[in-house]
Design an enzyme around this catalytic site. Structure first.
Site, mmCIF file in Angstrom:
data_model
loop_
_atom_site.group_PDB
_atom_site.id
_atom_site.type_symbol
_atom_site.label_atom_id
_atom_site.label_comp_id
_atom_site.label_asym_id
_atom_site.label_seq_id
_atom_site.Cartn_x
_atom_site.Cartn_y
_atom_site.Cartn_z
ATOM 1 N N CYS A 164 0.833 -1.204 0.000
ATOM 2 C CA CYS A 164 0.000 0.000 0.000
ATOM 3 C C CYS A 164 0.872 1.260 0.000
ATOM 4 O O CYS A 164 1.523 1.527 -0.990
ATOM 5 C CB CYS A 164 -0.980 -0.030 1.172
ATOM 6 N N HIS A 210 -3.498 -5.499 0.699
ATOM 7 C CA HIS A 210 -2.902 -5.752 2.012
ATOM 8 C C HIS A 210 -2.862 -7.247 2.352
ATOM 9 O O HIS A 210 -3.824 -7.774 2.921
ATOM 10 C CB HIS A 210 -3.726 -5.054 3.090
ATOM 11 N N GLU A 238 -1.289 -8.621 4.760
ATOM 12 C CA GLU A 238 -1.298 -8.810 6.225
ATOM 13 C C GLU A 238 -2.722 -8.780 6.778
ATOM 14 O O GLU A 238 -2.962 -9.212 7.899
ATOM 15 C CB GLU A 238 -0.408 -7.755 6.899
#
Lengths: 751, 264
Positions: B88, B216, B218
């Site tokens: 990002c 993302h 994660e």
């Protein structure tokens, strides 16, 4: 300046002399409605249940704190603050809404907690051609919230958006922040007792002080008017979430050291009234005085008048009372480790004064004392006695239920899903990051409330719902009670057990007895619902934090719909108990919980038919308490395949939302068979509290037994089907829709 | 074992969940502040630039952070073949620093992350779940355990994520493409959520050790993070959610496992 001539007289009597310019500014802020709660305090104290065995810190500081769960020997708590930022958002929507978020998160950070989510309740006007700014304000408020929460790295865990013409000149922007903290690590907003024996400094840190937001508290405490527009604009603060993010990281470092070295500190954020308000409250709460040298304050530019330095509401600032011996450690964290002065001109941490044993509030500038007040004089209780003018409010409907043909019912059903208060709000919440921190497990729109797992490695979920309604014109008491009741249902439907309530009370001018009556009724409703719907035997749901916003009036002087906004926080014992609302399997039995009543005042059906019904959907506490416990038990035992509460838009809306899911990716249809004796409009559109359950055949008997045990009203409606259609059989007629066309209506604002 | 550094820029806000995901899959990692002395970075064998809003996206997202002294360390690591992942805002910073795709090895700017668009009109910030597929997964250490058949759900949260390319992309590079849940690459909103050129969601360097990705991973590292409404097997799995493993693996497990094995 909002002080009245009576206030000025009172100040002169209190001091025995005339106040100085700086002192006047301080009184103007501290005695404002916004800071002093002078109109509302008496009512709030009289009614609201604020005590509970799990309350770790009740009303009185920046956040209320409720015990949440134990994990690995630590008692975790949730700190909550709930605020409004209505007037600033009406004038400068982006800045107003953004600083609304900025302010409420500061209240949570200064308890030593880490913010794990925010919720917002946005009330906008309806563009009638005469209020061209309404849509613009709505759009920019949404941008303001996202402009702040997204960069700060705090997920928006939920929200609601309501539309009504009474908000055309006065939108409502309410924000709540939830923080996680261990009970043993709560930091109080007061100078600690150690300051009796050890020298203590007052440290200011964050953004450099400028003139923004000067007079903000007093302008929030009056009705907005055209003449003061320029002054009012200057009273709105400017946001800097980037700087705040760095400050928050620095605070985390600071707090770690504070706990490691067991230093006693006092910590408070700067909000309304700026330095003067925060430092005086910090000192007086501990029973001390303070002397501030305004020359030491890190200002953004020179030649700011001392009263501006003392009272401006520059954002992203906090103050700390720390032992003098610890000050250097604090300065090093902010100024060197996190290098604040390099990120924003003149920002950082500075010692601006010291704690004194004599209880005076003293401000120095260029060696001259500009303010020397007994500290109780500033924080003294100011009261404004308000009178109420009651009106007749009908509680029992005498009109017979509406007679509507099946064709009209069919049209109303379809049309209802398009209404701005009912349709999918994805066009708003797609602007909000709902997943930062990586802990979200049930996302906005998936269930009645979002669920997040904020404690590393701990399966306990946190859920919260923010709710209000449009019943306030018809029945301000019901408006308060129904908001609490809905929040409780939302938390239960998501798999949680309600543990605490906060309120943000938005009303008109309190000097207007009719508005003040609405306010008092709303508080009574909230209080009664909180007392009736608790989940600990013999205890209410404690109201642990709140805010009052008066003077929400239109240019014509009419108040907005009385709008109590409620947050209910809940605990999901295990993340596997979390439940969503979409039904994914065919042949699930659909069970309605909660009797329907033909009470349509202020409902969505009312808006479509212009009946002028005068009885709002009543909240029947004992019926609802039983329903809540019954549904809670079913969910905890894993007996339901989906659950959704009934509120605005009635059973019809609940049912279609359960079929459409968050994104309109429907999996099954439904077939309802309704007995001829049932009044169909009341069944479909009544907004009385209740639930719709989806139950598989495996658990159907168990569910029925549980519901019987709790003695709740139950109606079996039909079942889900593999076809993507929705049919209702009633009196030998069939009302049919295909889901694709309902989805189109419901999605109308998303395209 | 070789350690990674998660760089905390001023304004980074995804550092903790990134650290948690990476550590969970066995990678040793520290959180390191941007202004630590430069030699303190030299002990690390890989870097992650997490998401956030460094410097409030002033000028352009990532533009200011890309000029910080710490970026010289990242650049050296990238050219030495060490893993460098930008997520990002980290992706925006790497793009502004010219570290990917970096086809000629000269750190020349070849891609930009422009404001989101829908039908060539401004769209603003988008928070959503999308699907991506990996093109040439074998050519990057981050994607080598995925297959080109995989359709992998992942969240996006950005206002400036529209990949704009200076010239045609080298077809041998590893890159991610936004696609429908059945794998079809449809170039229209919401499948392509920001108007990115060729539906591109991420690009790696020719050596595959540097990758910038807008979505993302994660936030899709664990099953619990997946929303149940999404179409396809992951949505069904989350809906059932029968595991008692709180950190049951999510759609991006393979990226983290691959990283761990690379660093062994």
């Amino acid at each position: 300046m909002a002080l009245s001539s009576q206030d000025l007289d009172a100040i002169r009597t209190l001091l025995g002399r005339s106040p100085s310019t700086v002192e006047l500014s301080i009184f103007d802020t501290m005695w404002s409605e916004h800071c002093s709660y002078k109109s509302s305090k008496e009512i709030l104290k009289k009614y609201l249940p604020t005590q509970g065995s799990e309350v770790a810190l009740g009303i009185g500081e920046d956040s209320g704190i409720i015990r949440f769960c134990k994990h690995e020997g630590k008692q975790y708590c949730i700190a909550i603050s709930h605020e409004s930022h209505n007037h600033p958002s009406q004038i400068l929507p982006v800045e107003g809404a953004a600083t609304g978020v900025g302010g409420v998160v500061r209240d949570v950070y200064c308890m030593g907690a880490d913010v794990v989510g925010v919720l917002n309740s946005l009330h906008f006007g309806i563009n009638d051609g005469k209020s061209p700014l309404v849509d613009d304000i709505a759009q920019n408020v949404v941008l303001g919230v996202s402009d702040y929460a997204n960069p700060l790295g705090v997920p928006v865990l939920g929200g609601e958006t309501l539309y009504h013409p009474s908000y055309n000149d006065n939108c409502l922007v309410n924000v709540a922040a939830l923080g996680l903290i261990e009970e043993s690590q709560i930091i109080r907003s007061r100078v600690p007792q150690e300051a009796l024996t050890e020298p203590y400094d007052m440290i200011l840190f964050g953004k450099s002080t400028d003139a923004t937001g000067y007079g903000g508290a007093s302008f929030s405490s009056a009705t907005l008017d055209k003449e003061n527009e320029a002054v009012n604009m200057g009273a709105v603060q400017v946001h800097d979430p980037f700087l705040k993010r760095v400050i928050v990281e620095a605070i985390k470092s600071l707090i770690k050291v504070v706990h490691q070295e067991q230093v006693s500190i006092g910590f408070k954020d700067l909000g309304a009234g700026g330095i003067s308000c925060a430092t005086s409250e910090l000192a007086s709460a501990g029973g001390f005085g303070v002397e501030i040298d305004l020359d030491k304050v890190n200002v953004a530019f020179d030649h700011l008048p001392p009263e501006v330095i003392a009272c401006s509401e520059t954002q992203e600032r906090f103050c700390l009372a720390v032992p003098k011996s610890f000050s250097q450690t604090v300065l090093d964290i902010f100024n060197n480790q996190f290098a604040l002065p390099q990120l924003y001109p003149h920002s950082g941490a500075v010692v601006i004064g010291h704690i004194t044993q004599e209880k005076n509030y003293r401000l120095m500038s260029k060696g001259i004392c500009l303010c020397d007040l007994p500290i109780q004089a500033i924080t003294t209780e100011v009261k404004a006695h308000r009178t109420t003018l009651s009106r007749t409010i009908l509680k029992t409907e005498t009109l017979s239920s509406p007679v509507l043909s099946h064709e009209i019912i069919h049209t109303l059903c379809t049309h209802l899903l398009r209404l701005e208060n009912i349709c999918s709000k994805r066009y708003i919440y797609r602007f909000f990051d709902n997943a930062v921190r990586g802990d979200t497990i049930i996302y906005p729109g998936e269930g009645d409330a979002v669920v997040t797992t904020p404690i590393e490695g701990c399966p306990v979920g946190l859920t919260a719902s923010i709710d209000s309604n449009l019943y306030g014109f018809i029945d301000p008491y019901v408006s308060g009670a129904a908001a609490v009741a809905e929040g409780v249902r939302n938390v239960i439907s998501a798999g949680g057990k309600p543990i605490a309530v906060t309120d943000c009370l938005n009303y008109g001018n309190p000097e207007n007895p009719a508005s003040f009556f609405d306010f008092e009724e709303g508080v009574k409703g909230i209080a009664d619902a909180s007392k009736a719907l608790g989940f600990i035997e013999g205890e209410p749901l404690p109201v642990i934090s709140g805010n009052v916003s008066f003077y929400n009036d239109s240019k014509q002087g009419n108040a907005v719909v009385p709008s109590p906004v409620i947050v209910v926080v809940g605990k999901v014992e295990n993340y596997q108990k979390a439940l969503t609302m979409q039904i994914r399997q065919p042949y699930q039995t659909l069970i309605l919980i909660g009797k329907r009543y033909a009470e349509f005042g202020g409902t969505q059906l009312d808006t479509m038919l212009l009946w002028g019904r005068k009885v709002a959907p009543q909240v029947r506490f004992s019926e609802e308490a039983a329903q809540n416990k019954a549904v809670f038990t079913c969910i905890q035992e894993g007996l339901l395949s989906a659950c959704h509460d009934i509120s605005m838009g009635g059973l019809w809306t609940t049912l279609t939302e359960m079929l459409l899911g968050e994104r309109g990716v429907f999996r099954v249809g439904a077939e309802l068979k309704i007995a001829s004796s049932i009044d169909l409009p009341t069944l479909l559109f009544s907004e009385n509290g209740g639930y719709l359950l989806s139950v598989s055949s495996n658990t159907l008997n168990q569910v029925k037994n549980t519901l019987t045990q709790f003695g709740v009203y139950v109606m079996e409606l039909g079942q889900t089907i593999p076809e993507q259609t929705l049919s209702i059989f009633h009196k030998e007629k069939s009302l049919d829709w295909n889901l694709a066309s309902l989805k189109k209506e419901w999605n109308s604002k998303n395209s | 074992m070789n350690k990674m550094a998660i760089i905390q820029f001023p304004g980074t806000n995804c550092e903790y969940e990134t650290l948690r995901a990476i550590r969970h899959y066995g990678v040793q990692a520290d959180l390191v502040r941007w202004n630590e002395p430069l030699d303190s970075f030299s002990t690390y064998e890989g870097f992650v630039l997490p998401g956030g809003f460094s410097f409030q996206d002033r000028v352009r997202a990532g533009a200011i952070a890309a000029k910080l002294p710490v970026m010289s360390v990242i650049q050296q690591a990238a050219s030495a073949g060490k893993p460098v992942l930008g997520i990002c805002n980290g992706c925006q910073i790497l793009a502004e620093a010219g570290l990917f795709p970096n086809t000629h090895g000269s750190n020349h700017l070849e891609v930009a992350l422009a404001p989101n668009q829908r039908d060539a009109k401004p769209l603003g910030f988008v928070c959503d779940w999308v699907n991506v597929k990996v093109i040439n997964p074998q050519n990057s250490l981050f994607t080598r355990y995925f297959s080109s058949e995989d359709v992998i759900p992942i969240p996006i949260n950005h206002g400036e994520g529209r990949f704009v390319l200076e010239s045609e992309l080298d077809p041998t590079l590893t890159f991610l493409q936004y696609c429908m849940w059945d794998g079809y690459v449809l170039d229209s909103y919401p499948t392509n959520p920001n108007g990115a050129s060729h539906n591109i969601a991420a690009i790696a360097s020719p050596q595959g050790n540097v990758m910038g990705m807008m979505p993302h991973p994660e936030r899709a590292a664990f099953l619990k993070q997946v929303p149940s409404w999404i179409q396809g097997p992951w949505g069904e799995k989350k809906h059932a959610f029968v595991t008692t493993d709180f950190y049951a693996p999510g759609p991006w497990e393979k990226l983290f496992v691959s990283l761990k094995e690379y660093l062994l």
